[in-house]
Structures are given as C-alpha cells and as structure tokens.
Design a protein around this motif. Sequence first.
Motif, PDB file in Angstrom:
ATOM      1  N   ASN A 197      45.163  53.012  31.888  1.00  0.00           N
ATOM      2  CA  ASN A 197      46.580  52.852  32.213  1.00  0.00           C
ATOM      3  C   ASN A 197      46.747  52.046  33.499  1.00  0.00           C
ATOM      4  N   HIS A 198      45.938  52.336  34.490  1.00  0.00           N
ATOM      5  CA  HIS A 198      46.022  51.611  35.758  1.00  0.00           C
ATOM      6  C   HIS A 198      45.732  50.123  35.556  1.00  0.00           C
ATOM      7  N   LEU A 199      44.663  49.816  34.826  1.00  0.00           N
ATOM      8  CA  LEU A 199      44.289  48.419  34.621  1.00  0.00           C
ATOM      9  C   LEU A 199      45.327  47.654  33.798  1.00  0.00           C
ATOM     10  N   GLU A 200      45.992  48.348  32.889  1.00  0.00           N
ATOM     11  CA  GLU A 200      46.994  47.692  32.055  1.00  0.00           C
ATOM     12  C   GLU A 200      48.315  47.489  32.780  1.00  0.00           C
ATOM     13  N   GLN A 201      48.682  48.398  33.678  1.00  0.00           N
ATOM     14  CA  GLN A 201      50.018  48.367  34.267  1.00  0.00           C
ATOM     15  C   GLN A 201      50.064  47.910  35.721  1.00  0.00           C
ATOM     16  N   ALA A 202      48.957  47.964  36.433  1.00  0.00           N
ATOM     17  CA  ALA A 202      48.973  47.577  37.846  1.00  0.00           C
ATOM     18  C   ALA A 202      49.041  46.061  37.975  1.00  0.00           C
ATOM     19  N   GLY A 203      49.636  45.624  39.046  1.00  0.00           N
ATOM     20  CA  GLY A 203      49.675  44.193  39.340  1.00  0.00           C
ATOM     21  C   GLY A 203      48.296  43.680  39.684  1.00  0.00           C
ATOM     22  N   PRO A 204      48.118  42.376  39.697  1.00  0.00           N
ATOM     23  CA  PRO A 204      46.792  41.796  39.939  1.00  0.00           C
ATOM     24  C   PRO A 204      46.154  42.232  41.261  1.00  0.00           C
TER      25      PRO A 204
ATOM     26  N   HIS B 114      33.532  43.799  36.261  1.00  0.00           N
ATOM     27  CA  HIS B 114      34.720  43.857  35.404  1.00  0.00           C
ATOM     28  C   HIS B 114      34.375  44.354  34.002  1.00  0.00           C
ATOM     29  N   ALA B 115      33.228  43.951  33.484  1.00  0.00           N
ATOM     30  CA  ALA B 115      32.821  44.413  32.158  1.00  0.00           C
ATOM     31  C   ALA B 115      32.597  45.924  32.163  1.00  0.00           C
ATOM     32  N   THR B 116      31.953  46.427  33.219  1.00  0.00           N
ATOM     33  CA  THR B 116      31.715  47.868  33.324  1.00  0.00           C
ATOM     34  C   THR B 116      33.029  48.618  33.520  1.00  0.00           C
ATOM     35  N   LEU B 117      33.916  48.049  34.317  1.00  0.00           N
ATOM     36  CA  LEU B 117      35.222  48.658  34.534  1.00  0.00           C
ATOM     37  C   LEU B 117      36.001  48.748  33.222  1.00  0.00           C
ATOM     38  N   SER B 118      35.982  47.691  32.444  1.00  0.00           N
ATOM     39  CA  SER B 118      36.670  47.677  31.145  1.00  0.00           C
ATOM     40  C   SER B 118      36.064  48.689  30.185  1.00  0.00           C
ATOM     41  N   LEU B 119      34.748  48.770  30.162  1.00  0.00           N
ATOM     42  CA  LEU B 119      34.075  49.732  29.293  1.00  0.00           C
ATOM     43  C   LEU B 119      34.403  51.166  29.701  1.00  0.00           C
TER      44      LEU B 119
ATOM     45  N   ALA C 181      46.782  45.032  42.843  1.00  0.00           N
ATOM     46  CA  ALA C 181      46.634  46.488  42.888  1.00  0.00           C
ATOM     47  C   ALA C 181      45.458  46.980  42.057  1.00  0.00           C
ATOM     48  N   LYS C 182      44.754  46.068  41.397  1.00  0.00           N
ATOM     49  CA  LYS C 182      43.583  46.471  40.612  1.00  0.00           C
ATOM     50  C   LYS C 182      42.335  46.522  41.487  1.00  0.00           C
ATOM     51  N   TYR C 183      42.401  45.958  42.671  1.00  0.00           N
ATOM     52  CA  TYR C 183      41.318  45.965  43.647  1.00  0.00           C
ATOM     53  C   TYR C 183      40.016  45.375  43.108  1.00  0.00           C
ATOM     54  N   PRO C 184      40.073  44.170  42.523  1.00  0.00           N
ATOM     55  CA  PRO C 184      38.854  43.592  41.953  1.00  0.00           C
ATOM     56  C   PRO C 184      38.074  42.695  42.914  1.00  0.00           C
ATOM     57  N   SER C 185      38.552  42.530  44.120  1.00  0.00           N
ATOM     58  CA  SER C 185      37.958  41.540  45.016  1.00  0.00           C
ATOM     59  C   SER C 185      36.533  41.917  45.430  1.00  0.00           C
ATOM     60  N   PRO C 186      35.747  40.918  45.823  1.00  0.00           N
ATOM     61  CA  PRO C 186      34.393  41.206  46.320  1.00  0.00           C
ATOM     62  C   PRO C 186      34.397  42.155  47.522  1.00  0.00           C
ATOM     63  N   GLU C 187      35.429  42.091  48.358  1.00  0.00           N
ATOM     64  CA  GLU C 187      35.506  42.994  49.508  1.00  0.00           C
ATOM     65  C   GLU C 187      35.642  44.441  49.049  1.00  0.00           C
ATOM     66  N   ILE C 188      36.461  44.680  48.036  1.00  0.00           N
ATOM     67  CA  ILE C 188      36.628  46.032  47.495  1.00  0.00           C
ATOM     68  C   ILE C 188      35.343  46.473  46.807  1.00  0.00           C
ATOM     69  N   GLN C 189      34.701  45.570  46.093  1.00  0.00           N
ATOM     70  CA  GLN C 189      33.427  45.897  45.446  1.00  0.00           C
ATOM     71  C   GLN C 189      32.395  46.303  46.498  1.00  0.00           C
ATOM     72  N   ASN C 190      32.349  45.553  47.607  1.00  0.00           N
ATOM     73  CA  ASN C 190      31.422  45.897  48.685  1.00  0.00           C
ATOM     74  C   ASN C 190      31.759  47.256  49.282  1.00  0.00           C
ATOM     75  N   GLU C 191      33.039  47.543  49.429  1.00  0.00           N
ATOM     76  CA  GLU C 191      33.445  48.845  49.962  1.00  0.00           C
ATOM     77  C   GLU C 191      33.024  49.970  49.017  1.00  0.00           C
ATOM     78  N   LEU C 192      33.197  49.769  47.722  1.00  0.00           N
ATOM     79  CA  LEU C 192      32.764  50.766  46.741  1.00  0.00           C
ATOM     80  C   LEU C 192      31.249  50.971  46.812  1.00  0.00           C
ATOM     81  N   LEU C 193      30.509  49.872  46.970  1.00  0.00           N
ATOM     82  CA  LEU C 193      29.054  49.978  47.107  1.00  0.00           C
ATOM     83  C   LEU C 193      28.671  50.741  48.369  1.00  0.00           C
TER      84      LEU C 193
END
Length: 149
Positions: free
Chosen positions: A35-42, A20-25, A44-56
């Motif tokens: 814009n996405h982080l400010e306006q998307a619903g919780p 999250h810190a890297t995403l914010s930076l 829709a930001k895709y912050p879950s560990p499952e999404i993080q694993n998928e990105l990895l």
Amino acid sequence: MMGKQNIPIRGHVPEESNFHATLSLTAQQNSILQNHLEQAGPTAKYPSPEIQNELLDITASQILNAVVPDCKRAQCYAFVADESTYIGVKEEISLCAHFVDKKEDGKHYVQEEFLTFVHAENGTSADSLTAQFLDALNNIGFSVDKMRA
C-alpha cells in the motif's frame, strides 16, 4: 537478504536495482508495504542511496548488537583483521571475531563473526594498522583483556 547472498544492492539504474526488486517482492507478501509503495509520492518511498545506506547502517548496528554480547561471554576470543584495497585507492580493514559460544542446548559452537570495516585512513604500516585495529575494537566495546590471538 542481499548480503547473505553476496549480491550488490544497487544497480546501474536505481529503479532496476536489487534493492527495488527485493522491495517489490517483499511488498507482495506485506500489504502495508505494498500500500505504501502504491500510494506514496516518489520522495516518500525513500529509495535514494542515502536512505539505503542508512538502512544498511541500522541493520549493521543491530547485527553487531546481537553478536558482540555472545563474543564477550566467551572466556577468550581471537580477532582476524585483513587489509585490502577498496574501489580506487582506499585501503580498508575487515575485522572478524572468533570465539566459542555455549548455546541454550548446552553445546559449544565455534563462531566466526564479521564485525566491521575500518577505513585505513592513517596508512598501512604495521603500527598504523595496529592502532586502527585497536581503536575499532574499542569503539565496538571490546577489551583486549580476553583477546588471545
């Protein structure tokens, strides 16, 4: 970036994690992400560990797709496998490739590239580790024909 710096992605609290810190930076430099982080619903930001694993997994696949062709161009290559205990009692094999790569400048460079982790599901005997090692190479797309070590 976190992998390059050898720091963990997750923290004890997801909202205070390095991810999250890297995403914010990054959002400070990227108006679309900001814009996405400010306006998307919780959700829709895709912050879950499952999404993080998928990105990895996606990132790992892209890196592997860039490294493997370089290694395959080499006249021969060597592999290093090392087995260790992962969190708890899971045994894991790390697999790296060593090869000489000729770059566009005509010079040759010794390369050492991490390829993958393999869970040693079938035990850690020499026969079992060898079979899992060869299966991993096959899954990545390597032939043992040019393997010298």
